[in-house]
Scaffold this active site. Structure first.
Site, PDB file in Angstrom:
ATOM      1  N   LYS A 110       0.841  -1.195   0.000  1.00  0.00           N
ATOM      2  CA  LYS A 110       0.000   0.000   0.000  1.00  0.00           C
ATOM      3  C   LYS A 110       0.876   1.245   0.000  1.00  0.00           C
ATOM      4  O   LYS A 110       1.878   1.307   0.719  1.00  0.00           O
ATOM      5  CB  LYS A 110      -0.914  -0.009   1.223  1.00  0.00           C
ATOM      6  N   SER A 186      -9.517   2.475   3.233  1.00  0.00           N
ATOM      7  CA  SER A 186      -8.575   3.152   2.358  1.00  0.00           C
ATOM      8  C   SER A 186      -7.610   2.213   1.635  1.00  0.00           C
ATOM      9  O   SER A 186      -6.857   2.645   0.755  1.00  0.00           O
ATOM     10  CB  SER A 186      -7.758   4.161   3.174  1.00  0.00           C
ATOM     11  N   SER A 210     -10.018   0.294   7.417  1.00  0.00           N
ATOM     12  CA  SER A 210      -9.440   0.409   6.076  1.00  0.00           C
ATOM     13  C   SER A 210      -8.903  -0.870   5.468  1.00  0.00           C
ATOM     14  O   SER A 210      -8.562  -0.885   4.284  1.00  0.00           O
ATOM     15  CB  SER A 210      -8.340   1.469   6.068  1.00  0.00           C
TER      16      SER A 210
END
Length: 491
Positions: A110, A186, A210
Site C-alpha cells: 500500500k 482506504s 481500512s
C-alpha cells in the site's frame, strides 16, 4: 535446459481452484492458473519445484498489465525489479536455500508504507516524488527479508483518510466484481489487486476499517491485528487508531503473512513482543465449545436487508461447528462523534506543515475534515479519549463472557465508485456507513472480515469476527473454520 522447475499442467482451460480469484474468470489458461494460487500453494510448489517464481511473477505482471488500466489498483509497478527478484528467488529455491517463508511470492505494498527506492506518495500531490527514499517501513522490511517479490504499490485515498479509494493524484480505483462500484478503502487498491489475482498478498492499513471495508466489498480476507502486533513506522498522525494488517484471499495466507510481519521493530516503541507461537499454528484450533456473541446491529446501526440475511445465514455455521452462539449486543453505544474528533484532529496533524498553496492541492473532503479537526479543543480530544477507554473496559468485560463477537463487516455493499457515500445519502462523510468497523479501532482489538456470500446483484458481503485484545490466533482460527465450512467459491 531444465531449470528444475517443472511448472503447472500446460493444458489450457483448467478449472479455477476453489479459492481462486473472482468469478469473472470462469476457466483459466496456464498463466491465469498461476495467478489463482494462494501464497501457501505457491511456497509448497516452489519447494517441490513444480512451480517457478519467475513464471508466477510473469503471470502476475501480465495480469496487472491487462487488468490495472480498468481497475487502477496500482499507482506504481516495477516489472524489471520484480523479475530480477523472482530470478534470485528461483535460484535460492533451486539450491534448496529459501530466504524466508514468503520467498518468491508476489506481494504488493500500500502506498502508505515506506519502500526503499520507491516513492511513497500517500495518494497526495503534496508529496514530492523526487527525493531519496532510503528506508523500508517495518512491514516492508520484514517482507523483503522473507524474500517476497514486490510487484508494485497500491492506491489509497489521500493520506488514507476515508473508506473509499480515490484521490486527486491517482484517480478512482474500481472493484473487480463490478467496475462501476468502489472497492472500499482506504486499502482499496490492495483489495482490488488481491481480489483480481494480481498477487496473493498485499499490505494494508486500518485506522477506522481500512482493511476490513475493502475486504467486505471485494470478497477477500483481511485482519486488523491487535494494536502493536505489527509495528508501525513512521508513527501515524492518527495515533493508536492506525493498524497495519495482511490482505489476502485465504485465511491461511493471512496467518502466514502475519507470522512474517508481526514481529517487533525498534522504531515502534509501542510494538508488542514476538508471539510465543506462530499465528499459523493456531489455524486448526477447534471452534467447538466457544462462546460466541452475534450482534446484527451493534445495538443501533441500520443494515440493508439483503446484507442482514446473508450474515444471519453465515452465523449459523458457527453453531453447526459446535459453538454456543447467542444474539447479544455489547452495549458500546454510538462512538461516531468521538471517533471523528480523533480522526479529524489526526488529519489536521498530518497536514500541519503544508503551506496554503499545498493545501489547495488536497482532496476537498480531506480539507473539510482538517478544518473541523482544527476547531476541536484539547478538552474535546480528552473527552473522546475517555470514551475510548470506557469502550475498552466494556469490551474487556464482554469478552469475559464471550470468546468472540460476530457482526456484519459493513451494513451495505459496494456503491458507486468515486463517491464518499452512497447516492441519496443524507450524510456526507464515510463514517456514516462504517459504524461496524471503527469501534474496534477505538478498542484496539483484533477484527477480521471474512467473505460470507453474495447479494442477488452479485456483490460480496463480509462477516466481521472480533476477538479480545491479543487473541489474534483465536480470530484467525474461527475465520479458518468458517472458511472451510462455507467455502468461498468466488462464483
Amino acid at each position: 535446459m531444465s531449470t528444475g522447475f517443472e511448472g503447472l499442467d500446460r493444458s489450457a482451460g483448467q478449472a479455477v481452484p476453489e479459492q481462486g480469484a473472482p468469478g469473472r474468470f470462469a476457466t483459466r489458461g496456464e498463466a491465469e492458473q498461476l495467478t489463482a494460487l494462494s501464497a501457501t500453494d505457491l511456497v509448497a510448489g516452489y519447494e517441490k519445484r513444480s512451480l517457478s517464481p519467475v513464471e508466477v511473477t510473469d503471470a502476475v505482471l501480465g495480469l496487472i498489465e491487462r487488468e490495472n488500466p480498468a481497475l487502477n489498483a496500482f499507482c506504481l509497478v516495477r516489472p524489471d525489479e520484480a523479475r530480477e527478484a523472482a530470478r534470485a528467488s528461483e535460484e535460492r529455491w533451486r539450491r534448496g536455500e529459501p530466504q524466508g517463508r514468503l520467498d518468491g511470492v508476489p506481494t504488493s505494498i500500500k502506498d502508505i508504507h515506506l519502500t526503499r527506492g520507491w516513492p511513497t506518495l500517500r495518494g497526495s500531490r503534496t508529496v514530492d516524488p523526487d527525493q531519496d527514499w532510503p528506508e523500508d517501513s517495518p512491514v516492508v522490511a520484514r517482507l523483503r527479508e522473507s524474500g517476497a517479490v514486490f510487484v508494485g504499490k497500491t492506491t489509497t485515498p489521500e493520506l488514507a483518510w476515508k473508506g473509499t479509494t480515490d484521490s486527486p493524484l491517482t484517480g478512482i480505483t474500481r472493484n473487480p466484481w463490478d467496475l462501476s462500484v468502489t472497492p472500499g478503502g482506504s486499502s482499496g487498491g490492495s483489495a482490488a489487486a488481491v481480489a483480481s489475482g494480481m498477487g496473493p498478498l498485499a499490505t494494508g492499513t486500518d485506522g477506522g476499517g481500512s482493511v476490513r471495508i475493502p475486504a467486505s466489498f471485494t470478497g477477500t480476507f483481511a485482519l486488523k491485528p491487535t494494536y502493536g502486533v505489527v509495528p508501525h513506522y513512521p508513527a501515524s498522525a492518527f495515533g493508536t487508531l492506525a493498524h497495519t494488517g495482511p490482505m489476502t484471499r485465504t485465511v491461511a495466507d493471512a496467518a502466514l503473512m502475519l507470522d512474517v510481519i508481526g514481529v517487533p521493530d525498534h522504531r515502534d516503541w509501542l510494538a508488542s513482543p514476538a508471539p510465543a507461537t506462530p499465528f499459523s499454528a493456531a489455524l486448526e484450533n477447534p471452534v467447538r465449545g466457544l462462546r460466541i456473541a452475534y450482534s446484527p446491529t451493534l445495538g443501533h446501526l441500520e443494515v440493508e436487508p439483503e446484507v442482514a440475511r446473508v450474515v444471519d445465514d453465515a452465523v449459523t455455521a458457527f453453531a453447526e461447528l459446535g459453538a454456543h452462539v447467542e444474539q447479544v449486543d455489547p452495549q458500546l453505544g454510538d462512538c461516531r462523534r468521538d471517533f471523528q474528533i480523533l480522526w479529524y484532529t489526526g488529519a489536521a496533524k498530518a497536514t500541519e506543515r503544508l503551506g496554503e498553496q499545498q493545501r489547495t492541492l488536497l482532496d476537498p473532503g480531506l480539507r473539510e475534515i482538517i478544518e473541523e479537526g482544527l476547531a476541536y479543543s484539547a478538552q474535546d480530544y480528552l473527552t473522546a479519549m475517555d470514551t475510548r477507554m470506557r469502550m475498552g473496559r466494556i469490551m474487556g468485560r464482554f469478552h469475559a463472557a464471550y470468546d468472540l463477537l460476530l457482526t456484519p463487516t459493513m451494513p451495505i455493499t459496494a456503491f458507486e465508485a468515486g463517491r464518499e457515500v452512497p447516492p441519496g445519502s443524507a450524510d456526507r462523510r464515510w463514517t456514516s456507513w462504517a459504524g461496524f468497523s471503527y469501534p474496534f479501532n477505538m478498542t484496539q482489538q483484533p477484527a477480521a472480515s471474512v467473505p460470507c456470500g453474495l447479494t442477488a446483484a452479485g456483490l460480496p458481503v463480509g462477516l466481521q469476527v472480533v476477538g479480545p485484545r491479543h487473541a489474534d490466533g483465536l480470530v484467525l482460527a474461527a475465520c479458518r473454520a468458517f472458511e472451510e465450512a462455507r467455502p468461498w467459491a468466488h462464483l
